[in-house]
Enzyme design. Sequence first.
Site, PDB file in Angstrom:
ATOM      1  CG  PHE A  76      -1.730  -1.141   1.510  1.00  0.00           C
ATOM      2  CD1 PHE A  76      -3.034  -1.188   1.045  1.00  0.00           C
ATOM      3  CD2 PHE A  76      -1.237  -2.226   2.232  1.00  0.00           C
ATOM      4  CE1 PHE A  76      -3.834  -2.294   1.289  1.00  0.00           C
ATOM      5  CE2 PHE A  76      -2.022  -3.335   2.485  1.00  0.00           C
ATOM      6  CZ  PHE A  76      -3.333  -3.372   2.006  1.00  0.00           C
ATOM      7  CG  ASP A  77       1.081   5.867  -1.697  1.00  0.00           C
ATOM      8  OD1 ASP A  77       2.169   6.081  -1.152  1.00  0.00           O
ATOM      9  OD2 ASP A  77       0.347   6.767  -2.136  1.00  0.00           O
ATOM     10  N   GLY A  78       0.861   5.213   1.210  1.00  0.00           N
ATOM     11  CA  GLY A  78       0.332   5.767   2.457  1.00  0.00           C
ATOM     12  C   GLY A  78      -0.717   6.835   2.256  1.00  0.00           C
ATOM     13  CG  PHE A 108      -4.180  -1.330  -3.379  1.00  0.00           C
ATOM     14  CD1 PHE A 108      -5.046  -1.587  -4.431  1.00  0.00           C
ATOM     15  CD2 PHE A 108      -3.977  -2.332  -2.433  1.00  0.00           C
ATOM     16  CE1 PHE A 108      -5.695  -2.815  -4.555  1.00  0.00           C
ATOM     17  CE2 PHE A 108      -4.619  -3.555  -2.541  1.00  0.00           C
ATOM     18  CZ  PHE A 108      -5.474  -3.798  -3.597  1.00  0.00           C
TER      19      PHE A 108
END
Length: 300
Positions: free
Chosen positions: A160-162, A272
């Site tokens: 995941f991106d943040g 994502f």
Amino acid sequence: MAGRSDKLVIAISSRALFNLEDSHRVFEEQGLEAFSAYQIERENDVLEKGEAFHLVEKFLQINHLLEGEPQVEVILLSRNSADTGLRVFNSIEHYGLDITRAAFCNGESPYRYIAPFGCHLFLSSDGRDVRQALEQGVAAATLIAGGAREHRDDILRFAFDGDAVIFSDEAEKIFKRDGLAAFAAAERASAQKPLGGGPFKGFLEALQRLQSQFSADTCPIRTALVTARSAPAHERVIRTLRAWNVRIDESIFLGGLPKGEFLRAFGADVFFDDQPSHCVSAAEHVATGHVPHGVANEVD
């Protein structure tokens, strides 16, 4: 969002699960009637695997590792009609996927069935449907063609991106408006203040509940945060996850380096990210879902 049970439920479109590009081209160029005829003529021809196939396959294998009621489920949501969808279900049966629930909407968007099915995540090849799912408060992403890979083990790896994915886009707005120095100063000043939740917070929490049913050395799921942030902006992220009582297995702070090689090293089954340019780059290495949420996706 919470489902109707303790299951972790993923909804997926037929075009994400299988390669339907040929038939979709018929639909776009010749219309629904020609598309239906095309599918019915080929309903006994097995479809090739799509971008999300191996992700779904690994996800469903988790049920075989736990005793009792199934803990994960995949729902098929499709713009196909039930008639043309017969080819999709024949292919599901051919590959031995345990998918039994579906909604076929005959050209209409299936997003309205996400909530009744209690879905935590929606994956599709149609950006319009994804945006509508996000508006309902469901984690959702548009899968980008080209990045799917078969991996050598059965561990399911989510990356995941943040900002604007796990977290809100509040910090990203400062970066876009005022630049990197202002972003770093704001994050340093707010280091003790948890970030707001983004569209994938609920899915990450549900994923962790599933992980908690396994011991650390037998868990079939690993998670990674892969973010362009660097020190000192890392502190707020760590403290936010701690405040949420959410554990990420691996956290990679890249300070602006391209993410693709790191995602491949992690072995991500899917990544994502909200930034379209990051998604295109990452899709050269791993299956990638664009999350059309936040300031990076606002139309000027």
